[in-house]
Motif scaffolding. Structure first.
Motif, PDB file in Angstrom:
ATOM      1  N   GLY A   5       0.771  -1.230   0.000  1.00  0.00           N
ATOM      2  CA  GLY A   5       0.000   0.000   0.000  1.00  0.00           C
ATOM      3  C   GLY A   5       0.808   1.290   0.000  1.00  0.00           C
ATOM      4  N   LYS A   6       2.143   1.203   0.021  1.00  0.00           N
ATOM      5  CA  LYS A   6       2.991   2.395   0.029  1.00  0.00           C
ATOM      6  C   LYS A   6       3.739   2.498  -1.291  1.00  0.00           C
ATOM      7  CE  LYS A   6       3.599   2.271   4.990  1.00  0.00           C
ATOM      8  NZ  LYS A   6       4.525   2.124   6.100  1.00  0.00           N
ATOM      9  N   GLU A   7       3.838   3.717  -1.806  1.00  0.00           N
ATOM     10  CA  GLU A   7       4.543   3.928  -3.070  1.00  0.00           C
ATOM     11  C   GLU A   7       6.044   3.820  -2.897  1.00  0.00           C
ATOM     12  OE1 GLU A   7       3.649   6.820  -6.044  1.00  0.00           O
ATOM     13  OE2 GLU A   7       1.669   7.133  -5.166  1.00  0.00           O
ATOM     14  N   LYS A   8       6.680   3.173  -3.871  1.00  0.00           N
ATOM     15  CA  LYS A   8       8.139   3.071  -3.922  1.00  0.00           C
ATOM     16  C   LYS A   8       8.542   3.191  -5.381  1.00  0.00           C
ATOM     17  CE  LYS A   8      12.068   0.155  -2.721  1.00  0.00           C
ATOM     18  NZ  LYS A   8      12.934   1.248  -2.361  1.00  0.00           N
ATOM     19  N   VAL A   9       9.613   3.932  -5.631  1.00  0.00           N
ATOM     20  CA  VAL A   9      10.111   4.110  -6.995  1.00  0.00           C
ATOM     21  C   VAL A   9      11.299   3.183  -7.190  1.00  0.00           C
ATOM     22  CG1 VAL A   9      11.115   5.727  -8.627  1.00  0.00           C
ATOM     23  CG2 VAL A   9       9.333   6.496  -7.052  1.00  0.00           C
ATOM     24  N   LEU A  10      11.259   2.419  -8.270  1.00  0.00           N
ATOM     25  CA  LEU A  10      12.387   1.560  -8.628  1.00  0.00           C
ATOM     26  C   LEU A  10      13.256   2.283  -9.643  1.00  0.00           C
ATOM     27  CD1 LEU A  10      10.739  -1.939  -9.187  1.00  0.00           C
ATOM     28  CD2 LEU A  10      12.046  -1.170  -7.217  1.00  0.00           C
ATOM     29  N   ALA A  11      14.565   2.202  -9.463  1.00  0.00           N
ATOM     30  CA  ALA A  11      15.482   2.828 -10.413  1.00  0.00           C
ATOM     31  C   ALA A  11      15.426   2.103 -11.756  1.00  0.00           C
ATOM     32  CB  ALA A  11      16.895   2.825  -9.855  1.00  0.00           C
ATOM     33  N   CYS A  12      15.241   0.797 -11.706  1.00  0.00           N
ATOM     34  CA  CYS A  12      15.149  -0.011 -12.923  1.00  0.00           C
ATOM     35  C   CYS A  12      14.442  -1.313 -12.570  1.00  0.00           C
ATOM     36  CB  CYS A  12      16.535  -0.279 -13.502  1.00  0.00           C
ATOM     37  SG  CYS A  12      17.631  -1.157 -12.383  1.00  0.00           S
ATOM     38  N   PRO A  13      13.947  -2.033 -13.567  1.00  0.00           N
ATOM     39  CA  PRO A  13      13.328  -3.329 -13.267  1.00  0.00           C
ATOM     40  C   PRO A  13      14.309  -4.236 -12.522  1.00  0.00           C
ATOM     41  CG  PRO A  13      12.862  -2.698 -15.519  1.00  0.00           C
ATOM     42  CD  PRO A  13      13.888  -1.714 -14.982  1.00  0.00           C
TER      43      PRO A  13
END
Length: 64
Positions: A5-13
């Motif tokens: 339920g919390k947003e997280k940004v991935l640098a790459c797959p």
């Protein structure tokens, strides 16, 4: 992506196995649902995760 339920940004797959390690989880002690589907532990290292995915991670805890 959403993790529990919390947003997280991935640098790459990345693979699910790598992501769990980055987040501090031990794969043998978790169950993972990816976009509504339970992923088998045997498939963690071959499952690719992207920013468009939604993960639910449940940890098993012992005690008494």
């Amino acid at each position: 992506m959403l993790i529990n339920g919390k947003e997280k940004v991935l640098a790459c797959p990345t693979t699910l196995s790598e992501l769990l390690t980055q987040l501090g989880y031990r794969a043998v002690f978790v169950a993972v649902e990816l976009n509504g589907t339970i992923i088998k532990q045997a498939d963690f290292s071959s499952t690719t995760i992207t920013d468009a995915d939604k993960l639910e991670i449940v940890s098993f805890v012992g005690g008494g």
